[in-house]
Write a protein that holds these residues in place. Structure first.
Motif: not given
Length: 262
Positions: A42-43, A71-72, A75-81, A106-108
């Motif tokens: 995929l990468l 990101a999609l 399967g990455f979570n791009t929001v952390e709070n 982000g995603s990278l």
């Protein structure tokens, strides 16, 4: 045409995100897992379609789509709070994403870094990680060219102070990628010397200000990753492949963060 190719690729690979087997033939720099399916190829597909050797301003639209697709599909979570919701950990990472990246981490680079940290911390007696992304920050090309988004820089400084007050026993890490590196430098200048002295480590990937120290941080607590030939690392504005591959450094970065957190 490249934009259409990227959209078509994203749609064609959506079955892989839901668990269908992927083609895993051929070399790849990293392996990700998505619902137990290897996604190393995929990468390679995504990076082939990222715009390279072009000015940031010209590539902005393509980068936005490519990073969201990345990101999609990974399967990455791009929001952390975590900090904003009152969560602490043995280590708290305040992270600023790069220009045009989705979410607040982000995603990278962000998600791969957090994954590398969680893997090592879980194997080290079940230590916990909390992550907070910089929200008030649109990560625009214009802001990058102006030296880093001012609102995001202030929020990063505020989040570091909040994390220290809210999580007094936690080790606080400041980190960022690309324009996020500008935010780290800017936030450090906004923070009192005593606060910066208490920061456990500073880790920056693709740092536009790599030639300058992080104000208030001990040099022994700062690790900057800059790939040879990365134009962004010398405060340039050309996207080269070297700038898109800092996920390859996350294991080394995680080891550094943990060593400084002892």
């Amino acid at each position: 045409m490249k934009l259409l190719n990227l959209v078509a690729l994203s749609l064609s690979l959506l079955p892989a995100v839901s668990g269908a087997p992927l083609d895993t033939s051929g070399p790849s720099p990293l392996v990700f897992q998505r619902q137990n399916q290897p996604a190393n190829q995929l990468l390679s597909y995504i990076f082939q379609l990222f715009p390279v050797n072009v000015a940031l301003r010209d590539a902005q639209g393509l980068l936005t789509i490519a990073e969201k697709a990345f990101a999609l599909l990974a399967g990455f979570n791009t929001v952390e709070n975590d900090v904003e919701t009152g969560v602490c950990g043995d280590i708290v990472v305040i992270f600023a994403r790069g220009t045009t990246e989705p979410g607040n981490v982000g995603s990278l680079v962000g998600p791969p870094l957090f994954g590398a940290l969680r893997k090592r911390m879980g194997a080290n007696g079940g230590q916990t990680l909390a992550v907070q992304g910089v929200d008030r920050y649109d990560a625009s090309v214009t802001a990058y060219l102006q030296g880093g988004d001012a609102s995001g820089s202030q929020q990063m400084a505020d989040l570091v102070s909040k994390a220290m007050k809210q999580c007094p026993s936690s080790k606080i890490v400041m980190s960022g990628y690309s324009q996020g590196g500008q935010l780290v430098h800017n936030a450090a200048r906004l923070l009192p010397a005593s606060t910066m002295a208490a920061v456990s480590s500073v880790v920056i990937f693709g740092d536009p200000y790599s030639r300058f120290p992080v104000q208030g941080a001990s040099p022994g607590k700062v690790r900057i990753f800059c790939h040879l030939g990365d134009d962004i690392c010398v405060d340039g504005d050309i996207i080269l492949l070297q700038h898109l591959t800092y996920f390859m450094d996350v294991d080394e970065a995680a080891t550094y963060i943990l060593a400084n957190a002892k």
